[in-house]
Design a protein around this motif. Structure first.
Motif, PDB file in Angstrom:
ATOM      1  N   UNK A  58       0.806  -1.220   0.000  1.00  0.00           N
ATOM      2  CA  UNK A  58       0.000   0.000   0.000  1.00  0.00           C
ATOM      3  C   UNK A  58       0.843   1.276   0.000  1.00  0.00           C
ATOM      4  N   UNK A  59       2.151   1.146   0.167  1.00  0.00           N
ATOM      5  CA  UNK A  59       3.021   2.324   0.241  1.00  0.00           C
ATOM      6  C   UNK A  59       2.555   3.264   1.345  1.00  0.00           C
ATOM      7  N   UNK A  60       2.340   2.700   2.529  1.00  0.00           N
ATOM      8  CA  UNK A  60       1.873   3.483   3.676  1.00  0.00           C
ATOM      9  C   UNK A  60       2.534   2.972   4.959  1.00  0.00           C
ATOM     10  N   UNK A  61       2.516   3.819   5.968  1.00  0.00           N
ATOM     11  CA  UNK A  61       3.098   3.483   7.267  1.00  0.00           C
ATOM     12  C   UNK A  61       1.997   3.154   8.272  1.00  0.00           C
ATOM     13  N   UNK A  62       2.310   2.198   9.148  1.00  0.00           N
ATOM     14  CA  UNK A  62       1.358   1.807  10.191  1.00  0.00           C
ATOM     15  C   UNK A  62       2.074   1.704  11.538  1.00  0.00           C
ATOM     16  N   UNK A  63       1.300   1.895  12.590  1.00  0.00           N
ATOM     17  CA  UNK A  63       1.819   1.775  13.958  1.00  0.00           C
ATOM     18  C   UNK A  63       1.399   0.419  14.515  1.00  0.00           C
ATOM     19  N   UNK A  64       2.367  -0.461  14.750  1.00  0.00           N
ATOM     20  CA  UNK A  64       2.066  -1.822  15.201  1.00  0.00           C
ATOM     21  C   UNK A  64       1.426  -1.866  16.591  1.00  0.00           C
ATOM     22  N   UNK A  65       1.945  -1.138  17.602  1.00  0.00           N
ATOM     23  CA  UNK A  65       1.291  -1.176  18.914  1.00  0.00           C
ATOM     24  C   UNK A  65      -0.156  -0.701  18.862  1.00  0.00           C
ATOM     25  N   UNK A  66      -0.419   0.340  18.075  1.00  0.00           N
ATOM     26  CA  UNK A  66      -1.785   0.848  17.976  1.00  0.00           C
ATOM     27  C   UNK A  66      -2.688  -0.142  17.259  1.00  0.00           C
ATOM     28  N   UNK A 115      -2.365  -3.395  17.348  1.00  0.00           N
ATOM     29  CA  UNK A 115      -2.551  -4.582  18.183  1.00  0.00           C
ATOM     30  C   UNK A 115      -3.236  -4.302  19.509  1.00  0.00           C
ATOM     31  N   UNK A 116      -3.035  -3.096  20.064  1.00  0.00           N
ATOM     32  CA  UNK A 116      -3.467  -2.864  21.442  1.00  0.00           C
ATOM     33  C   UNK A 116      -4.412  -1.684  21.630  1.00  0.00           C
ATOM     34  N   UNK A 117      -4.785  -0.979  20.553  1.00  0.00           N
ATOM     35  CA  UNK A 117      -5.777   0.082  20.686  1.00  0.00           C
ATOM     36  C   UNK A 117      -7.171  -0.523  20.633  1.00  0.00           C
ATOM     37  N   UNK A 118      -8.060   0.042  21.444  1.00  0.00           N
ATOM     38  CA  UNK A 118      -9.446  -0.386  21.410  1.00  0.00           C
ATOM     39  C   UNK A 118     -10.053  -0.052  20.048  1.00  0.00           C
ATOM     40  N   UNK A 119     -10.988  -0.881  19.583  1.00  0.00           N
ATOM     41  CA  UNK A 119     -11.569  -0.669  18.252  1.00  0.00           C
ATOM     42  C   UNK A 119     -12.196   0.714  18.103  1.00  0.00           C
ATOM     43  N   UNK A 120     -12.868   1.207  19.160  1.00  0.00           N
ATOM     44  CA  UNK A 120     -13.517   2.512  19.063  1.00  0.00           C
ATOM     45  C   UNK A 120     -12.501   3.637  18.962  1.00  0.00           C
ATOM     46  N   UNK A 121     -11.264   3.389  19.441  1.00  0.00           N
ATOM     47  CA  UNK A 121     -10.228   4.412  19.352  1.00  0.00           C
ATOM     48  C   UNK A 121      -9.602   4.443  17.962  1.00  0.00           C
ATOM     49  N   UNK A 122      -9.739   3.367  17.210  1.00  0.00           N
ATOM     50  CA  UNK A 122      -9.186   3.352  15.859  1.00  0.00           C
ATOM     51  C   UNK A 122      -9.989   4.252  14.920  1.00  0.00           C
ATOM     52  N   UNK A 123     -11.269   4.394  15.241  1.00  0.00           N
ATOM     53  CA  UNK A 123     -12.093   5.332  14.495  1.00  0.00           C
ATOM     54  C   UNK A 123     -12.335   4.939  13.062  1.00  0.00           C
ATOM     55  N   UNK A 124     -12.806   5.915  12.290  1.00  0.00           N
ATOM     56  CA  UNK A 124     -13.104   5.655  10.898  1.00  0.00           C
ATOM     57  C   UNK A 124     -11.873   5.815  10.028  1.00  0.00           C
ATOM     58  N   UNK A 125     -12.039   5.508   8.768  1.00  0.00           N
ATOM     59  CA  UNK A 125     -10.930   5.497   7.816  1.00  0.00           C
ATOM     60  C   UNK A 125     -10.633   6.908   7.316  1.00  0.00           C
ATOM     61  N   UNK A 126      -9.995   7.699   8.157  1.00  0.00           N
ATOM     62  CA  UNK A 126      -9.672   9.086   7.802  1.00  0.00           C
ATOM     63  C   UNK A 126      -8.201   9.333   7.993  1.00  0.00           C
ATOM     64  N   UNK A 127      -7.681  10.318   7.295  1.00  0.00           N
ATOM     65  CA  UNK A 127      -6.246  10.609   7.341  1.00  0.00           C
ATOM     66  C   UNK A 127      -5.904  11.845   8.166  1.00  0.00           C
ATOM     67  N   UNK A 128      -6.883  12.723   8.401  1.00  0.00           N
ATOM     68  CA  UNK A 128      -6.550  13.944   9.138  1.00  0.00           C
ATOM     69  C   UNK A 128      -6.280  13.646  10.608  1.00  0.00           C
ATOM     70  N   UNK A 129      -6.876  12.587  11.128  1.00  0.00           N
ATOM     71  CA  UNK A 129      -6.618  12.176  12.504  1.00  0.00           C
ATOM     72  C   UNK A 129      -5.412  11.236  12.497  1.00  0.00           C
ATOM     73  N   UNK A 130      -4.343  11.619  13.162  1.00  0.00           N
ATOM     74  CA  UNK A 130      -3.095  10.844  13.084  1.00  0.00           C
ATOM     75  C   UNK A 130      -3.244   9.436  13.642  1.00  0.00           C
ATOM     76  N   UNK A 172      -4.959   7.370  11.022  1.00  0.00           N
ATOM     77  CA  UNK A 172      -4.126   7.189   9.833  1.00  0.00           C
ATOM     78  C   UNK A 172      -3.127   6.062  10.032  1.00  0.00           C
ATOM     79  N   UNK A 173      -2.562   5.946  11.222  1.00  0.00           N
ATOM     80  CA  UNK A 173      -1.535   4.935  11.480  1.00  0.00           C
ATOM     81  C   UNK A 173      -2.113   3.568  11.824  1.00  0.00           C
ATOM     82  N   UNK A 211      -0.580   5.020  25.261  1.00  0.00           N
ATOM     83  CA  UNK A 211      -1.422   4.020  25.929  1.00  0.00           C
ATOM     84  C   UNK A 211      -1.258   2.641  25.283  1.00  0.00           C
ATOM     85  N   UNK A 212      -1.144   2.621  23.947  1.00  0.00           N
ATOM     86  CA  UNK A 212      -0.950   1.353  23.243  1.00  0.00           C
ATOM     87  C   UNK A 212       0.396   0.729  23.602  1.00  0.00           C
TER      88      UNK A 212
END
Length: 257
Positions: A85-93, A95-110, A113-114, A140-141
């Motif tokens: 995908x040519x994109x960066x992701x945060x592994x701890x987030x 694996x360990x962020x709550x689903x509601x904290x992941x939010x919707x598929x938007x890029x303006x929220x960092x 995005x990760x 937190x993650x």
């Protein structure tokens, strides 16, 4: 400030690296999280990244290898690049962020995005990656990841101790069975010969020259050639010596010493 690319960096996993895109939207069990935490992140070398330039404004930009390192040259092992995908992701987030904290598929929220869309704003990659690393959701993650790994480490230690104890008990049972065989055979032999068992002194820690009876003397003779019997008699001697010391201490207390 532009960071210098560290020399001698090697791509983790070669062409068979783990793609963080596959983790988006997934639910993970304990074993899955433990395995994924042990995996190395995908952090390709500059030669691979530079081939993926995108037109942003008037310039061609791409993910720099330097973002995988802090200012002190230690690796940002939380940051993983998706070759598909040519994109960066945060592994701890992821694996360990709550689903509601992941939010919707938007890029303006960092945070989103990760963990959901993947980060691809290469124009502001240094500042935004630093901003995400300092964000409350990422911290937190990371804390959740550390607590999880510590818990798994404790669990592994307990399981290993349990296995060790089971093996110790099995060896003890085998040793006791071997001793019983020798004792029973000695008793049968003495009974067949019609010999007396007891002697003048039956303690193994008393005068070694004293006659301890045919039974104990037979076992003592057998211990000269048999390590199992020798170990058992040594154990009995230690137990007798300990009991005698305790008896002396109790006697001393009764006498008021």
């Amino acid at each position: 400030m532009l960071r210098r690319n560290p020399p001698g960096f090697v791509n983790d996993g070669g062409n068979e690296t783990n793609d963080p895109t596959l983790l988006v939207g997934m639910k993970f069990g304990i074993e899955d999280k433990e395995k994924l935490c042990k995996n190395e992140p995908c952090q390709p070398p500059e030669s691979v990244l530079s081939e993926r330039k995108n037109k942003i404004g008037e310039r061609n930009r791409y993910c720099s290898q330097a973002v995988f390192f802090h200012e002190d040259q230690t690796r940002c092992k939380w940051l993983s690049y998706s070759l598909s995908k040519d994109r960066l992701f945060c592994l701890p987030c992821l694996l360990f962020s709550d689903e509601c904290l992941r939010g919707e598929n938007t890029c303006h929220n960092q945070g989103n995005a990760f963990t959901n869309a993947g980060y691809l704003n290469w124009k502001k990659q240094y500042s935004n990656i630093t901003k995400h690393e300092k964000s409350e959701s990422h911290i937190n993650a990371k804390i959740a990841q550390v607590v999880f790994l510590q818990g798994q480490s404790i669990y592994s230690c307990l399981k290993q101790q349990e296995k060790t104890e089971i093996l110790r008990r099995k060896r003890e049972v085998v040793a006791n069975c071997s001793i019983m065989e020798r004792v029973v055979d000695t008793v049968a032999h003495l009974g067949k010969q019609g010999l007396a068992f007891r002697g003048h002194r039956e303690s193994l820690i008393d005068d070694p020259e004293a006659n301890k009876g045919t039974f104990l003397e037979s076992l003592n003779y057998l211990s000269t050639y048999d390590i199992t019997t020798a170990n058992h008699l040594e154990k009995v001697r230690n137990q007798q010596a300990m009991s005698r010391r305790k008896g002396r201490k109790k006697g001393a207390k009764k006498d008021g010493v």
